[in-house]
Design an enzyme around this catalytic site. Sequence first.
Site, PDB file in Angstrom:
ATOM      1  N   CYS A   1       0.876  -1.359   0.141  1.00 18.68           N
ATOM      2  CA  CYS A   1       0.081   0.087   0.154  1.00 18.68           C
ATOM      3  C   CYS A   1       0.761   1.260   0.044  1.00 18.68           C
ATOM      4  CB  CYS A   1      -0.890  -0.140   1.117  1.00 18.68           C
ATOM      5  SG  CYS A   1      -2.179  -1.404   1.395  1.00 18.68           S
ATOM      6  N   LEU A   7      -4.304  -1.671  -1.649  1.00 18.47           N
ATOM      7  CA  LEU A   7      -4.164  -2.899  -2.111  1.00 18.47           C
ATOM      8  C   LEU A   7      -4.817  -3.973  -1.131  1.00 18.47           C
ATOM      9  CD1 LEU A   7      -3.225  -4.334  -4.325  1.00 18.47           C
ATOM     10  CD2 LEU A   7      -1.026  -5.160  -3.332  1.00 18.47           C
ATOM     11  N   ILE A  53      -6.288  -6.647   0.991  1.00 18.69           N
ATOM     12  CA  ILE A  53      -5.521  -8.283   1.174  1.00 18.69           C
ATOM     13  C   ILE A  53      -6.539  -8.850   2.136  1.00 18.69           C
ATOM     14  CG2 ILE A  53      -3.936  -9.449   2.015  1.00 18.69           C
ATOM     15  CD1 ILE A  53      -1.688  -7.421   0.763  1.00 18.69           C
ATOM     16  N   GLY A  60       1.363  -2.141   5.236  1.00 20.74           N
ATOM     17  CA  GLY A  60       2.005  -3.241   5.815  1.00 20.74           C
ATOM     18  C   GLY A  60       0.977  -4.570   6.209  1.00 20.74           C
ATOM     19  N   GLU A  61       1.457  -5.439   6.874  1.00 23.03           N
ATOM     20  CA  GLU A  61       0.817  -6.453   7.589  1.00 23.03           C
ATOM     21  C   GLU A  61       1.180  -6.789   8.782  1.00 23.03           C
ATOM     22  OE1 GLU A  61      -0.520 -10.113   4.997  1.00 23.03           O
ATOM     23  OE2 GLU A  61       1.051  -9.194   3.874  1.00 23.03           O
TER      24      GLU A  61
END
Length: 309
Positions: free
Chosen positions: A2, A50, A52, A76-77
């Site tokens: 992202c 983006l 997810i 991030g994640e």
Amino acid sequence: MCGIGGMYSFKKNQICKNKLSKIGHAIAHRGPDEFGVFSFENVGLVHRRLSILDLSLSGKQPMKDSSGRYIITFNGEIYNFKELKKELLKKGVSFKSKTDTEVLLELYVIYGKKMLKKLNGMFAFAIFDKITNELFIARDRIGIKPLYWTFQNNIFYFSSEPKGIFSAGVSREFNSKVSAELLLCKYISGTQTVYKDIYRLLPGHCMKISLKKNISISRWWDLPKIISKNRSNQIKNPFKWFRKTLISSTKYRTISDVPVGVMLSGGLDSSSIAYALSQIDLSNKLNSFNVAFKDKKYDESLLAKEVSE
């Protein structure tokens, strides 16, 4: 991947929404699914998404907490967000989305900066507090997610890429101080970049921007200290430990609401990841991808195919 960005003016004036829009468009390739903007008095935040996790509009950013006081833009994640969410639910926190973004935000509301040590993931994020008028920015332990910033004409700018900052009208002037290092190493170490007055927030660091204290940067994670503390904790069975850690780490990275794939180069690293994925029960069939070259000296497609099969 992202994209995030934003502005913080040290004068109590309205942020230029046109500049925020330009920052968002400059990093559009980082998040083609959605574009979000937040502005309040002297602060503006931008997000390119983006999708997810939680593909619905509930995952849209910048995102506000339940009180509306805190706003986050996050790239991030957070791999352990499900465990952290259970912890927050026990504290009475309610959620309106299934995203790791909301978990990250609510953790900050409760723990502040201390919540960073709870995170297992890759991240660069900014959280704005409307009451204190403070902007908190943090980057993950080893700097997987990028974060650049500058301070010019009483305005603090930040973005996932320098081009986001340039789009707001900041100069692209070359940083002549680093020319020797760039030519010798083909890389610039530390906080400086190839652009004058454009800096990177270092891995394991965070910063706070406020009208009273201006810009302060601190280190929240220190690898040498971690290594020193763990020297006495010797692993009895290194092979067993490595296999378990590799599979666990890989499994964390399969948490997604979209299909999971693996990029196979034919080398040891990607082949090991493919093996780890084969040990995990995935709901969808795993797809593997490879880039082949006509020059046999560089082509590893046959090795990749063998691993895939």
